[in-house]
Design a protein around this motif. Sequence first.
Motif, PDB file in Angstrom:
ATOM      1  N   PHE A 134       0.826  -1.203   0.000  1.00  0.00           N
ATOM      2  CA  PHE A 134       0.000   0.000   0.000  1.00  0.00           C
ATOM      3  C   PHE A 134       0.866   1.260   0.000  1.00  0.00           C
ATOM      4  CE2 PHE A 134      -2.441   3.297   2.200  1.00  0.00           C
ATOM      5  CZ  PHE A 134      -3.614   3.296   1.458  1.00  0.00           C
ATOM      6  N   TYR A 135       1.916   1.241   0.803  1.00  0.00           N
ATOM      7  CA  TYR A 135       2.783   2.416   0.899  1.00  0.00           C
ATOM      8  C   TYR A 135       3.527   2.647  -0.416  1.00  0.00           C
ATOM      9  CZ  TYR A 135       5.955   5.817   2.986  1.00  0.00           C
ATOM     10  OH  TYR A 135       6.642   6.973   3.274  1.00  0.00           O
ATOM     11  N   ALA A 136       4.081   1.594  -0.980  1.00  0.00           N
ATOM     12  CA  ALA A 136       4.833   1.714  -2.227  1.00  0.00           C
ATOM     13  C   ALA A 136       3.934   2.173  -3.369  1.00  0.00           C
ATOM     14  CB  ALA A 136       5.491   0.377  -2.569  1.00  0.00           C
ATOM     15  N   GLN A 137       2.721   1.659  -3.396  1.00  0.00           N
ATOM     16  CA  GLN A 137       1.789   2.042  -4.456  1.00  0.00           C
ATOM     17  C   GLN A 137       1.468   3.531  -4.383  1.00  0.00           C
ATOM     18  OE1 GLN A 137       0.636  -0.197  -6.716  1.00  0.00           O
ATOM     19  NE2 GLN A 137      -0.689   1.206  -7.817  1.00  0.00           N
ATOM     20  N   ASN A 138       1.235   4.034  -3.208  1.00  0.00           N
ATOM     21  CA  ASN A 138       0.915   5.451  -3.047  1.00  0.00           C
ATOM     22  C   ASN A 138       2.111   6.344  -3.369  1.00  0.00           C
ATOM     23  OD1 ASN A 138      -1.706   4.941  -2.319  1.00  0.00           O
ATOM     24  ND2 ASN A 138      -1.340   5.050  -0.123  1.00  0.00           N
ATOM     25  N   ALA A 139       3.308   5.934  -2.930  1.00  0.00           N
ATOM     26  CA  ALA A 139       4.506   6.727  -3.215  1.00  0.00           C
ATOM     27  C   ALA A 139       4.761   6.793  -4.716  1.00  0.00           C
ATOM     28  CB  ALA A 139       5.712   6.125  -2.494  1.00  0.00           C
ATOM     29  N   LEU A 140       4.555   5.680  -5.395  1.00  0.00           N
ATOM     30  CA  LEU A 140       4.745   5.649  -6.842  1.00  0.00           C
ATOM     31  C   LEU A 140       3.710   6.510  -7.555  1.00  0.00           C
ATOM     32  CD1 LEU A 140       6.021   4.456  -9.425  1.00  0.00           C
ATOM     33  CD2 LEU A 140       4.402   2.551  -9.214  1.00  0.00           C
ATOM     34  N   ALA A 141       2.443   6.366  -7.170  1.00  0.00           N
ATOM     35  CA  ALA A 141       1.375   7.130  -7.823  1.00  0.00           C
ATOM     36  C   ALA A 141       1.615   8.632  -7.691  1.00  0.00           C
ATOM     37  CB  ALA A 141       0.025   6.749  -7.213  1.00  0.00           C
ATOM     38  N   GLU A 142       2.058   9.052  -6.509  1.00  0.00           N
ATOM     39  CA  GLU A 142       2.312  10.476  -6.290  1.00  0.00           C
ATOM     40  C   GLU A 142       3.446  10.977  -7.186  1.00  0.00           C
ATOM     41  OE1 GLU A 142       3.582  13.526  -2.645  1.00  0.00           O
ATOM     42  OE2 GLU A 142       3.205  11.384  -2.262  1.00  0.00           O
ATOM     43  N   GLN A 143       4.513  10.178  -7.339  1.00  0.00           N
ATOM     44  CA  GLN A 143       5.649  10.607  -8.154  1.00  0.00           C
ATOM     45  C   GLN A 143       5.324  10.592  -9.647  1.00  0.00           C
ATOM     46  OE1 GLN A 143       8.046  12.103  -7.046  1.00  0.00           O
ATOM     47  NE2 GLN A 143       9.929  11.813  -8.242  1.00  0.00           N
ATOM     48  N   VAL A 144       4.512   9.634 -10.078  1.00  0.00           N
ATOM     49  CA  VAL A 144       4.108   9.605 -11.482  1.00  0.00           C
ATOM     50  C   VAL A 144       3.321  10.864 -11.826  1.00  0.00           C
ATOM     51  CG1 VAL A 144       2.598   8.439 -13.149  1.00  0.00           C
ATOM     52  CG2 VAL A 144       4.169   7.097 -11.746  1.00  0.00           C
ATOM     53  N   ARG A 145       2.410  11.235 -10.942  1.00  0.00           N
ATOM     54  CA  ARG A 145       1.634  12.462 -11.182  1.00  0.00           C
ATOM     55  C   ARG A 145       2.515  13.702 -11.108  1.00  0.00           C
ATOM     56  NH1 ARG A 145      -2.495   9.558  -8.120  1.00  0.00           N
ATOM     57  NH2 ARG A 145      -1.623  10.410  -6.201  1.00  0.00           N
ATOM     58  N   LYS A 146       3.455  13.699 -10.164  1.00  0.00           N
ATOM     59  CA  LYS A 146       4.307  14.865  -9.959  1.00  0.00           C
ATOM     60  C   LYS A 146       5.254  15.092 -11.133  1.00  0.00           C
ATOM     61  CE  LYS A 146       7.605  16.744  -6.590  1.00  0.00           C
ATOM     62  NZ  LYS A 146       8.300  16.477  -5.291  1.00  0.00           N
ATOM     63  N   THR A 147       5.778  14.039 -11.691  1.00  0.00           N
ATOM     64  CA  THR A 147       6.751  14.146 -12.781  1.00  0.00           C
ATOM     65  C   THR A 147       6.100  14.102 -14.161  1.00  0.00           C
ATOM     66  OG1 THR A 147       7.117  11.748 -12.824  1.00  0.00           O
ATOM     67  CG2 THR A 147       8.531  13.065 -11.373  1.00  0.00           C
ATOM     68  N   GLY A 148       4.800  13.815 -14.214  1.00  0.00           N
ATOM     69  CA  GLY A 148       4.129  13.703 -15.499  1.00  0.00           C
ATOM     70  C   GLY A 148       4.520  12.466 -16.270  1.00  0.00           C
ATOM     71  N   ALA A 149       5.008  11.454 -15.582  1.00  0.00           N
ATOM     72  CA  ALA A 149       5.445  10.227 -16.244  1.00  0.00           C
ATOM     73  C   ALA A 149       4.250   9.469 -16.811  1.00  0.00           C
ATOM     74  CB  ALA A 149       6.223   9.346 -15.272  1.00  0.00           C
ATOM     75  N   GLU A 150       4.530   8.657 -17.817  1.00  0.00           N
ATOM     76  CA  GLU A 150       3.468   7.850 -18.407  1.00  0.00           C
ATOM     77  C   GLU A 150       3.065   6.705 -17.487  1.00  0.00           C
ATOM     78  OE1 GLU A 150       3.796   4.627 -21.690  1.00  0.00           O
ATOM     79  OE2 GLU A 150       3.466   6.532 -22.723  1.00  0.00           O
ATOM     80  N   SER A 151       4.057   6.083 -16.838  1.00  0.00           N
ATOM     81  CA  SER A 151       3.794   4.954 -15.939  1.00  0.00           C
ATOM     82  C   SER A 151       5.002   4.744 -15.054  1.00  0.00           C
ATOM     83  CB  SER A 151       3.492   3.678 -16.730  1.00  0.00           C
ATOM     84  OG  SER A 151       4.610   3.311 -17.526  1.00  0.00           O
ATOM     85  N   GLY A 152       4.870   3.822 -14.112  1.00  0.00           N
ATOM     86  CA  GLY A 152       5.983   3.526 -13.224  1.00  0.00           C
ATOM     87  C   GLY A 152       5.790   2.223 -12.484  1.00  0.00           C
ATOM     88  N   THR A 153       6.898   1.701 -11.936  1.00  0.00           N
ATOM     89  CA  THR A 153       6.855   0.470 -11.144  1.00  0.00           C
ATOM     90  C   THR A 153       7.783   0.607  -9.945  1.00  0.00           C
ATOM     91  OG1 THR A 153       8.608  -0.532 -12.498  1.00  0.00           O
ATOM     92  CG2 THR A 153       6.328  -1.015 -13.120  1.00  0.00           C
TER      93      THR A 153
END
Length: 678
Positions: free
Chosen positions: A315-334
């Motif tokens: 849960f923590y990793a998923q939220n941290a990733l989602a926030e960074q994808v939105r922040k950086t404008g990335a297409e996706s992330g893992t």
Amino acid sequence: MSQTRGRGSSSGSRGSTPRSGSRRADRPTRGDNRTTSTRRTPSRRTPSSRRSSSHGGNRTTSTRRASTSRRTPSSRRKRRIGVGHPHRRVRFLLIAILFVFSLFGAQLLRLQALDASTVANAALGNRLHQVTLPAERGNITGANGTLLATSVERRNITADPTAVPTYREGADTGPTGITAAARAIAPLVDTSPEALATRLRSATGRFTYLVKDVSPMTWRKVAKLGIPGIYSEQTTKRLYPLGGTVGPLTGWVGADGSPGGGLELMMNKALTGKPGQARYELSENGRVIPTAEHEVRSAVPGKDVRTTLNADLQFYAQNALAEQVRKTGAESGTVIVMDAENARLRAVASWPTFDPDHLDQADGKLTSRVFDSTFEPGSTAKVMTIAASLQEGVVTPTTEVTVPPRLERAGTSFKDAEEHGTERLTAAGVLAHSSNMGTILIGEQVKPSVMHHYFEKFGLGSKSGIGFPGETAGLLPPASKWASTRRYTVLFGQGFSVNALQDVGVFQTIANDGLRVPPTLVAGVRDAHGTLHRTPENHPVRVVSPEVAREMRHMMESVVGEHGTAPAAEVEGYRVAGKTGTADRYDPDTGGYNGYTASFIGLAPADDPQFVVAVVLQDPKTSIYGGVVAAPVFSDVMRYTLQEYRVPPTGTKAEPYPLTVRERKQLDRKHQRQEQRP
């Protein structure tokens, strides 16, 4: 007197024929026939008497008497009787009745004796109602038992439209039939009476669905109404308590019960139970006959599957990733979190994600990017090149490597990400500064076939062995195709592709003293008795020696240091080792390169590795460098992981290798002075 009457009677005269004698001769009785046959026989009839009888008034009488004398009992019995004669009709009717009754008797004999069992079974079949009892699908849980996927009981409300019209609501003055039934059920199932009534009236046969997927409590309220012909069909519904946090991993189960990817498909054989069956008899009005035959074969539930995932960490990793994808404008992330020693996956996050409970709202891929998305790793691959070179003995961590501003190879001019003059670096400095040219100068000393073999041992070019649906093996060209520029680009992570799981496996090997362990996602399967059958341990593969692995960890600590490419990856209180990666991103939609892949993969504590964390962002817009966009997520997730598993700091201080020749010389002089002191 008597004689005179006798003669007159025998000879007779015209007009004086006795009236009574004439009637007896015409309609003789049984006694008269006997007398006539005695008196008037053919032997006594002489020719004279015939002549006298043929003339005079006694002609008719004589003829009748002669005729009467010939009517013997045998001649009367031979007389033909017509069809309309009463005796004939009675006889015909009697035979017909007997024939009909014989048919009834034969049919009765057949039904009660010869075909008794067949008829009884047919009658039972008309009354018998058979229902399949669905088997509950096994649960998917995290390592600590947290539910990732589970099944709950649900009901489908069904109806026999031929029995519903007998329903009466309340007193005799209330509504009856389908209208009353629909009006009573509708408020309980949150629909309109008109819709239910339409379904009942338009149904053909004795079965139709009224409402699907209602709770058992709702069904109990409907059943309490006592409406004839209203039944329920037991079913189950799959729920995913963590929703999109693990959606790409768990997969989903469709409305027809078929798995739709992820662990649901991968472990379908273990998760699927054996359906049961219930049989009972119904009366004509559709009610269950309490005293009739009942048979129930219980369903066997599926087995529970326990994964290696830590639900809180996921849960923590998923939220941290989602926030960074939105922040950086990335297409996706893992993001991947793996045990360093046994390669158990503790978190496997990907973004964007989807919620298996609401597939209709999903937008995009319904698979896990960790397993089925490939990319060129970029500079994270330099770890393999330098580790292989150390193992082959062509360099040491402090070997001098002179890096020019440009390096001509195979007709191509190679350069580093940043312009610079001639640099005199150590091998450790090449890794810390992520120099492409320096990596070429080190790696070209190892034959392509040997380097290719090391890449294979690190796990590239083959699947992980987990068996996850849709997993790709990546693309590692054979050494024979390392021609022209590819001979050099593969050394710094271009010209081949990996998935995120393969990429993190390289660092797990270095963290585990050179032993690569294939990753594990399923910890085991729990049977009906509660026994957990653990997944067999994977056999490790020796890639490099423990000494080389320790040297690599020591070298990678400088990447996170002050002069490295990822100081943002530091975790306060812990020693961290890792490597950044930036590579051109291949876009399958355009068939060419478009954007970049930015990554950071590291391990901690560096002197006693417990966990490996990999962060990969596809096509970020704010920066293309892994040390800028991926390293902060690594630091955040690694900190939480170490705290979650209560890993204490080692308390030791890092002693980094010198990164330049100048630093090496300074360090050498320092050591000489220390040795010269008394």
